[in-house]
Write a protein that holds these residues in place. Structure first.
Motif, PDB file in Angstrom:
ATOM      1  N   ALA A 115     -10.886 -23.468 -11.392  1.00 58.59           N
ATOM      2  CA  ALA A 115     -12.338 -23.252 -11.502  1.00 58.59           C
ATOM      3  C   ALA A 115     -12.951 -22.501 -12.539  1.00 58.59           C
ATOM      4  O   ALA A 115     -12.097 -21.964 -13.277  1.00 58.59           O
ATOM      5  N   HIS A 154     -20.228 -22.823 -10.036  1.00 56.82           N
ATOM      6  CA  HIS A 154     -20.553 -21.751  -9.117  1.00 56.82           C
ATOM      7  C   HIS A 154     -21.282 -21.696  -7.547  1.00 56.82           C
ATOM      8  O   HIS A 154     -21.665 -20.560  -7.433  1.00 56.82           O
ATOM      9  N   SER A 177     -22.253 -22.099  -3.851  1.00 51.45           N
ATOM     10  CA  SER A 177     -22.096 -21.731  -2.601  1.00 51.45           C
ATOM     11  C   SER A 177     -21.972 -23.000  -2.322  1.00 51.45           C
ATOM     12  O   SER A 177     -21.528 -22.613  -0.782  1.00 51.45           O
ATOM     13  N   SER A 231     -18.631 -24.981  -6.127  1.00 54.98           N
ATOM     14  CA  SER A 231     -17.740 -23.515  -6.351  1.00 54.98           C
ATOM     15  C   SER A 231     -16.257 -23.669  -5.669  1.00 54.98           C
ATOM     16  O   SER A 231     -16.168 -24.940  -4.365  1.00 54.98           O
ATOM     17  N   SER A 257     -17.448 -22.993   1.125  1.00 52.86           N
ATOM     18  CA  SER A 257     -18.330 -23.665  -0.088  1.00 52.86           C
ATOM     19  C   SER A 257     -19.195 -24.581   0.348  1.00 52.86           C
ATOM     20  O   SER A 257     -18.014 -26.281   1.361  1.00 52.86           O
TER      21      SER A 257
END
Length: 302
Positions: A165, A185, A187, A215, A220
């Protein structure tokens, strides 16, 4: 790549297809601040006519942009939950057209400073400001113009895991000129009747590219609605040369499973629905006898 619409899409406008239900009427009254029903409908018709000159999408002719489809999808409550509970829950409305869906999410409480809209052309999003009688200042969701098949805008990369990540904070959405800096990044991504514009290979390409944006945090999601068949293949309305590659729920689930790194990484859910407008789809395909079916689907990271 530029998208050239089929000749059959160039069909005259017809105001009888503007049929707002109670929820849609409330949404447009809340966003436009026009309370009179007749004035509201005339306003929508004026903007529709201008937008149709830009690009003769069927969704413009049949008022698809008024149907706030995002809020009718099974995954929508999960989107709003992300907006309430996750820090900086970046939401991308991909293929946003007027921006109706992202406005609905914001109206329902999604944090406006976590939203981003994007499409191949910015002209329809500009018409969205006319439609909703707002400005980039009063509705400050950044818009970026770009082609999902241009690697400078959206380059497929391996999906992130908890171990890989990103550690840097996401960039400011208003500073972006492409989606690539958002890798790992995002969502949530929404696509409303977008994937089915492309063939099987290009749909798989888009799935891989979006998987790299998502993400790795559980929950997500990528979700949307698109043309579908019980068994994947070409949908060809009766008496036309138009074709649309349509996945089945099973085949689309496999596309996203592969894109997201294989079994056990995602939860895929889908349901088939028959679209309004009858087999001719509001006279888009005169003489067609096959129902136009869509699937409302979601991909959720586990």
């Amino acid at each position: 790549m530029s998208y050239v619409p089929p000749r059959s899409w160039d069909t005259p406008l017809a105001s009888q297809y503007l049929q707002l239900d109670d929820e849609e009427r409330a949404f447009f009254k809340a966003t436009t601040k026009i309370d009179d029903d007749t004035e509201l409908e005339q306003h929508i018709l004026r903007v529709q006519a201008e937008a149709y000159k830009i690009f003769p999408y069927p969704c413009i002719r049949i008022f698809g942009f008024t149907r706030i489809r995002i809020a009718r999808l099974p995954a929508y409550p999960n989107l709003l939950k992300l907006g309430r509970e996750r820090k900086n829950p970046i939401f991308v409305d991909l293929g946003c057209a007027f921006g109706s869906d992202v406005r609905k999410a914001v109206l329902d409480g999604y944090p406006v400073d976590s939203c981003l809209a994007t499409d191949l052309r910015g002209s329809l999003y500009n018409e969205g400001h006319a439609l909703f009688r707002d400005t980039p200042e009063t509705f400050p969701v950044p818009f970026i113009e770009g082609d999902v098949f241009d690697p400078a805008f959206l380059e497929p990369r391996e999906p992130f895991t908890a171990e890989t990540a990103p550690t840097d904070p996401p960039p400011a959405l208003g500073s972006l000129t492409s989606l690539n800096p958002l890798r790992g990044h995002v969502s949530a991504v929404f696509m409303g009747k977008f994937l089915h514009l492309f063939d099987e290979a290009k749909q798989a390409h888009i799935a891989r590219a979006l998987a790299g944006l998502l993400s790795p945090v559980p929950g997500s999601m990528i979700f949307g609605v698109q043309g579908a068949l019980a068994e994947m293949g070409q949908f060809r309305p009766t008496g036309t040369e138009f074709t649309m590659f349509c996945h089945s729920p099973e085949s689309l689930g496999k596309v996203f499973e592969d894109a997201c790194g294989g079994p056990g990484r995602i939860k895929f859910e889908s349901r088939l629905t028959t679209e309004p407008g009858g087999p001719t789809y509001f006279d888009t395909w005169p003489g067609n006898t096959q129902p136009f079916v869509c699937q409302e689907w979601s991909v959720t990271r586990l």
